[in-house]
Design an enzyme around this catalytic site. Sequence first.
Site, PDB file in Angstrom:
ATOM      1  N   SER A   1       0.845  -1.174   0.057  1.00 18.82           N
ATOM      2  CA  SER A   1      -0.104  -0.080   0.057  1.00 18.82           C
ATOM      3  C   SER A   1       0.663   1.297  -0.031  1.00 18.82           C
ATOM      4  CB  SER A   1      -0.947  -0.079   1.100  1.00 18.82           C
ATOM      5  OG  SER A   1      -0.067   0.593   2.291  1.00 18.82           O
ATOM      6  N   ASP A   2       0.431   2.352  -0.517  1.00 21.09           N
ATOM      7  CA  ASP A   2       1.157   3.639  -0.369  1.00 21.09           C
ATOM      8  C   ASP A   2       1.042   3.989   1.116  1.00 21.09           C
ATOM      9  OD1 ASP A   2       2.409   5.954  -0.625  1.00 21.09           O
ATOM     10  OD2 ASP A   2       1.031   6.598  -2.161  1.00 21.09           O
ATOM     11  N   CYS A   3       1.889   4.461   1.548  1.00 19.64           N
ATOM     12  CA  CYS A   3       2.153   4.700   3.272  1.00 19.64           C
ATOM     13  C   CYS A   3       0.985   5.084   3.915  1.00 19.64           C
ATOM     14  CB  CYS A   3       3.501   5.389   3.286  1.00 19.64           C
ATOM     15  SG  CYS A   3       4.882   4.305   2.878  1.00 19.64           S
TER      16      CYS A   3
ATOM     17  N   ALA B   1      -1.833   3.906   3.701  1.00 15.29           N
ATOM     18  CA  ALA B   1      -3.180   4.055   3.064  1.00 15.29           C
ATOM     19  C   ALA B   1      -4.131   3.117   3.823  1.00 15.29           C
ATOM     20  CB  ALA B   1      -2.816   3.422   1.322  1.00 15.29           C
TER      21      ALA B   1
END
Length: 780
Positions: free
Chosen positions: A299-301, A303
């Site tokens: 995941s993006d950080c 997210a």
Amino acid sequence: MGTSSRRNATTAAALLLALMLSSSAARAAAADPGFSCGLSSPSRSLPFCDRSLPAAQRAADLVSRMMVAEKVSQMGDEAAGVPRLGVPPYKYWSEGLHGLAFWGHGLRFDGTVRGVTSFPQVLLTAASFDEGLWFRIGQAIAREARALYNLGQAEGLTIWSPNVNIFRDPRWGRGQETPGEDPATAGKYAVAFVRGIQGSSPAGGGGAPLQASACCKHATSYDLEDWNGVQRYNFDARVTARDLADTFNPPFRSCVVDGGATCVMCAYTAVNGVPACASSDLLTRTFRGDWGLDGYVASDCDAVAIMRDAQRYAPTPEDTVAVALKAGLDLNCGNYTQEHGMAAIRQGKMMEKDVDKALTNLFAVRMRLGHFDGDPRGSAPYGGLGAADVCTAEHKSLALEAAQDGIVLLKNDAGILPLDRSAVGSAAVIGHNANNPLVLSGNYFGPACETTTPLKGLQGYVKNVRFLAGCDSAACGFAATGQAAALARSSEFVFLFMGLSQDQEKEGLDRTSLLLPGKQQSLITAVASAAKRPVILVLLTGGPVDITFAQSNPKIGAILWAGYPGQAGGLAIARVLFGDHNPSGRLPVTWYPEDFTKVPMTDMRMRADPATGYPGRSYRFYTGKTVYKFGYGLSYSKFSRRLIAGGRNPVPNTSLLAGLPATSKDTTVSYYHVDDIGADGCEQLKFPAEVEVENHGPMYGKHSVLMFLRWPNATDGRPSSQLIGFRSQHLKAGEKANVRIDVSPCEHFSRAREDGRMVIDRGSHFLMVGRDEWEISFEA
Ligand SMILES: *[C@@H]1O[C@H](CO)[C@@H](O)[C@H](O)[C@H]1NC(C)=O
Ligand SMILES: *[C@@H]1O[C@H](CO)[C@@H](O)[C@H](O)[C@H]1NC(C)=O
Ligand SMILES: *[C@@H]1O[C@H](CO)[C@@H](O)[C@H](O)[C@H]1NC(C)=O
């Protein structure tokens, strides 16, 4: 990436591991990144240490031996060690967008190695339209990562690059990180860079060893930071099936299918109501199912946390963690899943087997990195890399080559460039970007091995240089206009280094205007009118700027776009200005006029809508005026291109189409479904197109041939044209050569129907190179 939280569990785990090893090994383990299955490992004889087994099988064996709490501790970018199995802690998050970077937690630059090669920001490198160059940059970055790892300065070899989102809107602060607005270019960039990083092509077969792991981010339709109160964290992108199919997803598809990327990162963005990281349609059906991802989904950080806190997608943290995991997320950047995972399992919201699936994907990549084969240092193929492999002469010259080949010559009235160094006795260098080493890096950078600012670069060519910043910063709220004009008046030549910085465009920050900020424009104009000769304007920017005022000003003789050119940027610019390098870069994005900013950034539609005045986006669909077009770029030489139509045989060989239905539902034109043609059929339809390119002089140079396809007209959502391939060629003055571009009708002639299905129109298509066209009929 956003900000991620830190934990200290890893330090404790590292300590435990060290205690379990013999004292000499413990000293080594404390100082180095740690590795599994070494001579002193308690697990040496277990199947997961057996190098002869496939990575996925080894990973499954390891996971089967872990306790549930141990498993949950693996599910963040900082994964804890499992001392009793001899598994060291691991840090998944490292960045290598255009060189190893400070961002993330996996790399340290405080040991033997204190500097790494800083290549140009990606958008400039993309302007070279040179896949070989992109591959070599990826390769160099991963070699430097391996060297850091071997030296104990890296706690991971999973690099969360490249960023292959489409540069959809010129205001986007992260457009600089991408290969531009064209899906074919972004896809080819992704493939070349990922293969360079990973050191193996998918042809090597599933589970091949990895030099480092690359991650294609941020899937999908993410290209907005903050516009009019809408942020990337709460933006629900309304995207049509058609735009997804032919614009937003293709770079990711290429990255996984042809590049063999071992990771895809899902974006913060919600796509049509579903956060990307909660979409099983995207993560499981598309990445793993359709594209065959052999790796992990990150995941993006934060997210996952954002899914609940900003997007209110699930009621509790446990529900949120479970939704993401079940959708197909393997790793959450941050520690939200580690914090709430056990409770989610206890509450029955997710099962241990969901966790096992994720962990198997994660450990298989670590196995392929060689982290479960005992001490990888000192052994082939990457164990021998060390400090001598960082900032090598070769890497430094690659950084220079990339900057030189990316720089785009936008204007050169009356051939004022290249300059003759013997004729330039004195020069004024004016501009806030002339002597600022930081501006060369763009975002996501590490400590450069060395930097040459434009001022320093020019000082290598001109003895008598006087420098004035002119503006206080890129914002240029204050300009020393009078002083700058006086300096210009008393100098033989004037160079202006203007443009943007990370104060105008970066992660979290989009622009609201495409004009040069503050008093930049008035400063440039005043300097130009005071100068004896037409001045030379060099723009350091990521995204495009509206410089219409400079295009038409005869006192501005030449304009260069130099992106954020990396550590060798100043030298590259000087070499171009003085003719030691003939510029060949071509713009990878459309330069729109300021007027474009009235379009809402949140409007994701690529296609124009004449009924409402919506102009569309990118060279494929935008119908309005441009400052410079996609693919624009001048040279000091005159090049010509000629399409050489196919030989005697009809191309493509469409005999197989005879048996296929050509349907006609939504248009007057009938078409074939790409799915009906099938993989073998698509293979059979491929044909080569040749282009003769000639350098008419006067200088040696490189030329990038861009080949486009157009349809008879751009009705029914067809792009006005579509880039299908490119090839660059070095030529001496007077020399010519043929370059070959492989055409795959299934990929290149297809268009997306409204429902996202890819079809090929029956009948005429036109290959285009410059003004040359070759009509190709597609029917049996
Ligand atoms: C997660 O990070 C936060 C913030 O850094 C910290 O307070 C918390 O203890 C961490 N949780 C775990 C399980 O490591
Ligand atoms: C075209 O493909 C058919 C098979 O579909 C093959 O038999 C034929 O020889 C090919 N023609 C040419 C000119 O290559
Ligand atoms: C567009 O081209 C198709 C043939 O490919 C033709 O049938 C159609 O009439 C054309 N439409 C316009 C508006 O020219």
